[in-house]
Scaffold this active site. Structure first.
Site, PDB file in Angstrom:
ATOM      1  N   ASN B 423     108.907  83.108 -74.466  1.00 55.07           N
ATOM      2  CA  ASN B 423     107.952  83.947 -73.761  1.00 55.07           C
ATOM      3  C   ASN B 423     107.016  84.684 -74.715  1.00 55.07           C
ATOM      4  OD1 ASN B 423     106.596  85.608 -72.033  1.00 55.07           O
ATOM      5  ND2 ASN B 423     108.362  86.061 -70.779  1.00 55.07           N
ATOM      6  N   ASP B 424     107.533  85.723 -75.372  1.00 58.35           N
ATOM      7  CA  ASP B 424     106.666  86.517 -76.244  1.00 58.35           C
ATOM      8  C   ASP B 424     106.003  85.670 -77.327  1.00 58.35           C
ATOM      9  OD1 ASP B 424     107.106  88.864 -74.904  1.00 58.35           O
ATOM     10  OD2 ASP B 424     108.827  89.446 -76.134  1.00 58.35           O
ATOM     11  N   VAL B 425     106.737  84.672 -77.835  1.00 57.95           N
ATOM     12  CA  VAL B 425     106.206  83.921 -78.975  1.00 57.95           C
ATOM     13  C   VAL B 425     105.097  82.946 -78.583  1.00 57.95           C
ATOM     14  CG1 VAL B 425     108.346  84.116 -80.277  1.00 57.95           C
ATOM     15  CG2 VAL B 425     107.965  82.120 -78.848  1.00 57.95           C
ATOM     16  N   ILE B 426     104.848  82.801 -77.265  1.00 55.82           N
ATOM     17  CA  ILE B 426     103.740  81.936 -76.838  1.00 55.82           C
ATOM     18  C   ILE B 426     102.714  82.720 -76.040  1.00 55.82           C
ATOM     19  CG2 ILE B 426     105.094  79.817 -76.726  1.00 55.82           C
ATOM     20  CD1 ILE B 426     104.914  80.415 -73.534  1.00 55.82           C
ATOM     21  N   ALA B 464     109.117  92.079 -75.048  1.00 58.04           N
ATOM     22  CA  ALA B 464     108.086  93.047 -75.409  1.00 58.04           C
ATOM     23  C   ALA B 464     107.466  93.708 -74.181  1.00 58.04           C
ATOM     24  CB  ALA B 464     107.003  92.377 -76.241  1.00 58.04           C
TER      25      ALA B 464
END
Lengths: 100, 495
Positions: B423-426, B464
């Site tokens: 999620n956050d990393v994309i 996040a």
């Protein structure tokens, strides 16, 4: 040079050298690197053996026993799981050789 | 054994350990490197046993070594790769415990007399203790015995600072006090260290875990090195220093990949309330500009505002010209049409234990002659490199696992990106949503792929707390919500 200075110099030199070498490890291997380094931190085993041998009270020796068990697990299990992990990493070439 | 001989052995064994680390920089020699390091440790332990007068404590030492080895063999055989983060956390804590006990015994037995020995003992006591309690809390969180979410007490930061100050005061006092008081001061220092470690680790959650684990790894090395100074053991100092450096380096890498400062991880101030990415998107940079800045990709791509970016891509890729929003039933057809595929795994894949299915997907796609690679974000998972280990476990060749900097430039020319539990990393909001925790964090640019399939559990924001604009869909984004294993079954359904 006094012993104190030698020890601090060794610490700084080891830190710098380690930093340089570890920088070359690809992020692919960061988990095994970390668990391997973790196993190395069990080097404190040497210290706990030395102080256990020195201590003359039973309480001290029992504390030493706990410390030795903890440090031994840190070292042996640390290297053990690292080895297991690293043996899993196989490239395409090796897969073909194994007929997969 | 004379001291000189021991120094020579120490230098040789330290060099051996460094050589082992050097071997670890290549996958092919890494296993050998680990064994070289292990062998050096074994030699070090043997030398220590030989040069120490063991007479009084021999039964204790033998029992300790034998008992510890036995437990280790069981642990090694039973360890599951999914549990690696908590195992490393637990082992780290045990190392901290050993350093703390070594320091305590040095002080209480009266072996430490000079100011240097007492100061270093106190330092080792403090660092060992906080490593011990911090690691156990982290391991407990990773294992689900403690709440995974960050726990913040009232006045948490103030308490953390107070505990740190108490530790500093006690470390200063210990060398100055009479020997009779040193045991009491040591015990107080242990108490303060336990509280500090607890406060530090209990407020860390989810995606900050890799940073915490690396940091504690570093402190366990530092504790060993300082204990070595107290004991005048040069080998302990050298190896402890190496471990300290490695942990610190990994911590730096993790912090950089998450756009977090180390201070904010330790003393809190972590997750801010997220501003809506849509509201801020118009003010700021668009997803492509960061890639261009880092020189990674898309020099020739015109800079477009975000909304337009999506539409353009949709026009480019919507073969057949149907305007309908894609539905899960379209997924196998998308897979069929794609010639180049990038799979992006995240922690969700680990939770769902979907690695076997991912391997199946890889085999299916490769059998159909498609090019498949994996894009690994440096902080995906719960410890550095976590994804690589999980994928290696199911026999996915490491050659297919690509680092973020290497693969980001290839997304625009890729037919299909498949996100599995990331999620956050994309989240493209990292490029646009100023003021949110992830703003400026380098991400995998999956939104630039011609088509994207996202297999996530739900549409909730990641750790996040920033909404992901990709979830609003568009013609080139297909969401498969639910357990990743089930979603992968949908993908594989008509094969």
């Amino acid at each position: 040079m006094s012993m104190e200075i030698i020890l601090i110099v060794v610490f700084v030199a080891a830190t710098l050298l380690g930093y340089k070498l570890i920088n070359a490890v690809p992020s692919l291997l960061h988990t095994p690197l970390m668990s391997g380094m973790n196993a190395l931190s069990g080097i404190t085993l040497l210290g706990i053996i030395a102080v256990t041998a020195l201590s003359d009270s039973v309480a001290g020796k029992l504390a030493g026993l706990v410390g030795i068990i903890a440090a031994t697990i840190n070292v042996v299990a640390g290297f053990g799981v690292t080895d297991r992990m690293l043996r899993m990493f196989r490239g395409e070439q090796q897969h073909k050789e194994n007929g997969q | 054994m004379s001291d000189t001989l021991y120094y020579i052995f120490s230098v040789l064994l330290s060099l051996g350990v460094l050589y082992g680390i050097r071997l670890m920089s290549k996958v092919k020699t890494a296993a050998l490197g680990n064994r070289v390091s292990a062998l050096c440790m074994l030699a070090a332990a043997a030398i220590t046993l030989m040069r120490t007068d063991l007479s009084g404590s021999l039964p204790y030492i033998i029992t300790g070594l034998a008992g510890g080895s036995l437990v280790s063999l069981l642990m090694t055989a039973r360890a599951k790769m999914i549990q690696m983060p908590q195992i490393v956390g637990l082992l780290n804590g045990l190392g901290g415990l050993a350093s703390l006990l070594a320091a305590l015994l040095t002080v209480s037995s009266g072996a430490a007399r000079s100011a240097f020995e007492l100061t270093t003992s106190a330092l080792a006591l403090a660092v060992g203790t906080l490593t011990f309690s911090g690691s156990l809390v982290a391991a407990g969180k990773l294992h689900g015995q403690l709440p995974q979410k960050p726990l913040v007490y009232p006045g948490h930061s103030a308490l953390t600072v107070f505990a740190a100050l108490v530790m500093v005061a006690l470390i200063t006092l210990l060398p100055l006090s009479a020997h009779g008081n040193s045991l009491l001061l040591s015990l107080l220092l242990i108490l303060a260290g336990l509280i500090f470690g607890w406060l530090f680790a209990i407020r860390v959650g989810g995606a900050d875990m890799p940073i915490t684990i690396s940091l504690l790894n570093s402190t366990s090395g530092v504790a060993a090195a300082i204990a070595g100074m107290a004991l005048g053991d040069i080998l302990l100092v050298a190896v402890g220093g190496i471990v300290g450096a490695s942990g610190l380096l990994l911590t730096q890498i993790m912090c950089r990949s998450m756009n977090r400062s180390l201070g904010s991880v330790i003393f809190g101030g972590s997750v801010h309330p997220a501003a809506s990415p849509a509201a801020t998107a118009s003010l700021v940079r668009n997803p492509l500009s960061q890639a261009s800045e880092s020189g990674a990709a898309a020099q020739d791509e015109p800079i477009r505002p975000e909304g337009q970016h999506c539409e353009t891509l949709c026009e480019d890729s919507a073969s057949g010209g149907t305007a309908a929003t894609p539905v899960p039933a379209d997924a196998p057809a998308w897979l069929e049409k794609a010639q180049s595929v990038i799979i992006v795994p995240g922690y969700g894949m680990a939770i769902s234990q979907a690695q076997e299915k991912v391997k199946l997907l890889l085999d299916t796609l490769q059998a159909a002659g498609k090019q498949v690679r994996f894009a690994i974000h440096p902080v995906a998972g719960r410890m550095p490199g976590h994804m690589n280990v999980l994928l290696a476990e199911v026999d996915i060749p490491y050659d297919l696992l690509c680092e973020m900097e290497d693969i980001n430039r290839d997304f625009p020319s890729t037919d299909l990106a498949i996100v599995i539990g990331a999620n956050d990393v994309i989240n493209p909001a990292a490029n646009t949503a100023q003021g949110t925790p992830i703003y400026g964090m380098p991400i995998l640019n999956v939104s630039q792929a011609k088509r994207v399939i996202i297999c996530n559990y739900d549409k909730k924001p990641g750790y996040a707390g920033v909404d992901n604009p990709l979830y609003e869909g568009g013609q080139h984004v297909l969401l498969l919500l639910g357990d990743a294993k089930d979603s992968l079954d949908v993908l594989l359904s008509n094969k």
